[in-house]
Design a protein around this motif. Structure first.
Motif, PDB file in Angstrom:
ATOM      1  N   ILE A 201       3.636 -37.524-139.328  1.00  0.00           N
ATOM      2  CA  ILE A 201       4.658 -37.708-140.362  1.00  0.00           C
ATOM      3  C   ILE A 201       4.243 -38.796-141.341  1.00  0.00           C
ATOM      4  N   LEU A 202       3.843 -39.954-140.824  1.00  0.00           N
ATOM      5  CA  LEU A 202       3.439 -41.055-141.696  1.00  0.00           C
ATOM      6  C   LEU A 202       2.196 -40.690-142.505  1.00  0.00           C
ATOM      7  N   ALA A 203       1.259 -39.984-141.893  1.00  0.00           N
ATOM      8  CA  ALA A 203       0.057 -39.574-142.612  1.00  0.00           C
ATOM      9  C   ALA A 203       0.397 -38.590-143.720  1.00  0.00           C
ATOM     10  N   ALA A 204       1.375 -37.711-143.478  1.00  0.00           N
ATOM     11  CA  ALA A 204       1.791 -36.759-144.508  1.00  0.00           C
ATOM     12  C   ALA A 204       2.493 -37.477-145.661  1.00  0.00           C
ATOM     13  N   ILE A 205       3.312 -38.479-145.336  1.00  0.00           N
ATOM     14  CA  ILE A 205       3.960 -39.275-146.390  1.00  0.00           C
ATOM     15  C   ILE A 205       2.903 -40.008-147.214  1.00  0.00           C
ATOM     16  N   LEU A 211      -1.759 -42.457-150.853  1.00  0.00           N
ATOM     17  CA  LEU A 211      -2.173 -43.643-150.118  1.00  0.00           C
ATOM     18  C   LEU A 211      -3.276 -43.267-149.127  1.00  0.00           C
ATOM     19  N   THR A 212      -4.216 -44.161-148.919  1.00  0.00           N
ATOM     20  CA  THR A 212      -5.356 -43.912-148.044  1.00  0.00           C
ATOM     21  C   THR A 212      -5.150 -44.618-146.712  1.00  0.00           C
ATOM     22  N   VAL A 213      -5.050 -43.869-145.628  1.00  0.00           N
ATOM     23  CA  VAL A 213      -4.833 -44.441-144.296  1.00  0.00           C
ATOM     24  C   VAL A 213      -6.107 -45.147-143.827  1.00  0.00           C
ATOM     25  N   THR A 214      -5.936 -46.414-143.406  1.00  0.00           N
ATOM     26  CA  THR A 214      -7.086 -47.190-142.907  1.00  0.00           C
ATOM     27  C   THR A 214      -6.955 -47.564-141.437  1.00  0.00           C
ATOM     28  N   GLY A 215      -5.750 -47.538-140.888  1.00  0.00           N
ATOM     29  CA  GLY A 215      -5.561 -47.908-139.495  1.00  0.00           C
ATOM     30  C   GLY A 215      -4.233 -47.411-138.966  1.00  0.00           C
ATOM     31  N   THR A 216      -4.141 -47.294-137.627  1.00  0.00           N
ATOM     32  CA  THR A 216      -2.918 -46.811-136.994  1.00  0.00           C
ATOM     33  C   THR A 216      -2.608 -47.646-135.765  1.00  0.00           C
ATOM     34  N   GLY A 217      -1.324 -47.738-135.430  1.00  0.00           N
ATOM     35  CA  GLY A 217      -0.877 -48.401-134.216  1.00  0.00           C
ATOM     36  C   GLY A 217       0.172 -47.551-133.527  1.00  0.00           C
ATOM     37  N   PHE A 218       0.339 -47.745-132.207  1.00  0.00           N
ATOM     38  CA  PHE A 218       1.234 -46.881-131.453  1.00  0.00           C
ATOM     39  C   PHE A 218       1.836 -47.629-130.278  1.00  0.00           C
ATOM     40  N   THR A 254      -2.615 -48.995-144.946  1.00  0.00           N
ATOM     41  CA  THR A 254      -3.279 -48.262-146.020  1.00  0.00           C
ATOM     42  C   THR A 254      -4.195 -49.167-146.829  1.00  0.00           C
ATOM     43  N   GLU A 255      -5.181 -48.567-147.433  1.00  0.00           N
ATOM     44  CA  GLU A 255      -6.132 -49.299-148.265  1.00  0.00           C
ATOM     45  C   GLU A 255      -5.441 -49.957-149.451  1.00  0.00           C
ATOM     46  N   GLU A 256      -4.389 -49.322-149.942  1.00  0.00           N
ATOM     47  CA  GLU A 256      -3.689 -49.827-151.115  1.00  0.00           C
ATOM     48  C   GLU A 256      -2.712 -50.950-150.793  1.00  0.00           C
ATOM     49  N   GLY A 257      -2.422 -51.178-149.489  1.00  0.00           N
ATOM     50  CA  GLY A 257      -1.575 -52.298-149.089  1.00  0.00           C
ATOM     51  C   GLY A 257      -0.300 -51.948-148.362  1.00  0.00           C
ATOM     52  N   PRO A 258       0.474 -50.913-148.772  1.00  0.00           N
ATOM     53  CA  PRO A 258       1.728 -50.614-148.078  1.00  0.00           C
ATOM     54  C   PRO A 258       1.520 -50.287-146.602  1.00  0.00           C
ATOM     55  N   VAL A 259       2.464 -50.732-145.781  1.00  0.00           N
ATOM     56  CA  VAL A 259       2.480 -50.438-144.346  1.00  0.00           C
ATOM     57  C   VAL A 259       3.628 -49.463-144.083  1.00  0.00           C
TER      58      VAL A 259
END
Length: 347
Positions: A201-205, A211-218, A254-259
């Motif tokens: 879901i977050l990756a689709a948003i 926005l470019t995804v750079t990392g994930t947490g769970f 994300t690479e652009e800054g937003p979490v």
């Protein structure tokens, strides 16, 4: 104009709703695949109150070859492990498909190799495979539109719940309903645990917002019964101290800054409990969207059905909601909204 021909893959609670919606949209059901109920009439299996003259089969390939559906509506498992063969079979037989499997909403981060394989297979056979369902508008296009009202986004935080009993036994088992806390702890650490629903879901948003995804947490935690709690989808009563579901918290940087953060709780609801849906975007300015009492069960199905023309019209390959136009209401039979698209011969 010929009606769109559809096959149902999965004959449980979700496609029961779908089967009731399709005639209103001028879509003809021409086949059905189920792991059980083989040989039985689809109308009787789905408890529609009338026979449809279509026998449920376990042989999807034979059905596709004989019925020649334009699209398959897939409501089986939630994850790529259970969906890959189903979608690959559709592609090889030249059948477009849309699935409500949660991971398939945007599986490029959770199952990249399998997703690339499905994308290549769909392109080779000239069909579109798509992920959709409840998340399509409420969690992708709605939130992407909300973020478009902002000058600067620092953080997007969402909280959502769903009642596992609304979605059948498969989802209840996926949510570990009835498991003991110790068993859940072992499962949580094992390779058997599939990815959570939040990351797709977050990756689709993120994809819809460039926005470019750079990392994930769970994170994951159990939801434990305080009293004996019946689970109608499994036909059991969960004892105090055992699981009625679990909650996950996914985080994307994300690479652009937003979490981006999402807390998602799937559990058996207590009397009077309803779905919760609240998202807050912090930045300039702060904005918030709350959808109280959304009918997640029915809107999962209506969105899949309303995507039928978009999926058939889309370029071949694997796509999610971010790769499709925003959902829209169509009052006329769906066949009137189709574009001409050449198909490749099935190899």
């Amino acid at each position: 104009m010929k009606p769109i021909r559809a096959a149902l893959v999965g004959v449980g609670a979700m496609n029961r709703i779908v089967a009731g919606l399709l005639p209103e949209k001028g879509v003809e059901i021409v086949g059905a695949v189920g792991r059980s109920k083989a040989g039985q009439d689809l109308g009787e299996v789905l408890e529609l109150g009338h026979r449809l003259g279509i026998s449920v089969t376990t042989d999807a390939g034979a059905m596709y070859a004989s019925a020649r559906p334009d699209i398959a509506l897939v409501a089986t498992s939630s994850f790529m492990t259970g969906q890959y063969a189903v979608l690959a079979d559709c592609a090889r037989h030249g059948v477009n498909a849309i699935t409500i499997g949660e991971e398939l909403l945007h599986p490029w981060h959770t199952a990249p190799e399998r997703t690339r394989e499905l994308d290549a297979l769909a392109r080779r056979h000239g069909v579109t495979l798509a992920g959709g369902g409840f998340q399509d508008f409420f969690l992708v296009h709605q939130l992407a539109g909300m973020l478009g009202t902002m000058n600067r986004l620092d953080r997007l935080s969402g909280q959502q719940t769903f009642n596992v009993d609304d979605y059948g036994a498969e989802v209840a088992r996926d949510q570990q309903v009835g498991a003991g806390v110790a068993d859940f702890a072992r499962w949580r650490q094992s390779d058997e645990r599939p990815p959570g629903f939040g990351l797709p879901i977050l990756a689709a948003i993120a994809a819809a917002s460039d926005l470019t995804v750079t990392g994930t947490g769970f994170e994951i935690r159990p939801e434990v019964a305080e009293r004996a709690t019946p689970c109608r989808s499994l036909g059991i009563t969960v004892g105090p101290g055992d699981l009625i579901g679990f909650t996950t918290v996914d985080t994307v940087t994300t690479e652009e800054g937003p979490v981006l953060v999402m807390e998602l709780s799937g559990r058996i609801y207590q009397p009077g409990e309803t779905d919760r849906f609240a998202w807050t975007a912090s930045g300039d300015p702060d904005v918030r969207v709350v959808n109280p009492g959304v009918d997640t069960l029915r809107t999962t199905c209506t969105q899949m059905v309303n995507r039928i023309p978009d999926v058939i019209n889309a370029a071949p390959g694997f796509v999610g909601p971010a790769g499709l136009p925003p959902l829209r209401y169509r009052a006329r039979p769906f066949a009137e909204y189709l574009l001409e698209r050449p198909r490749l011969a099935v190899n």
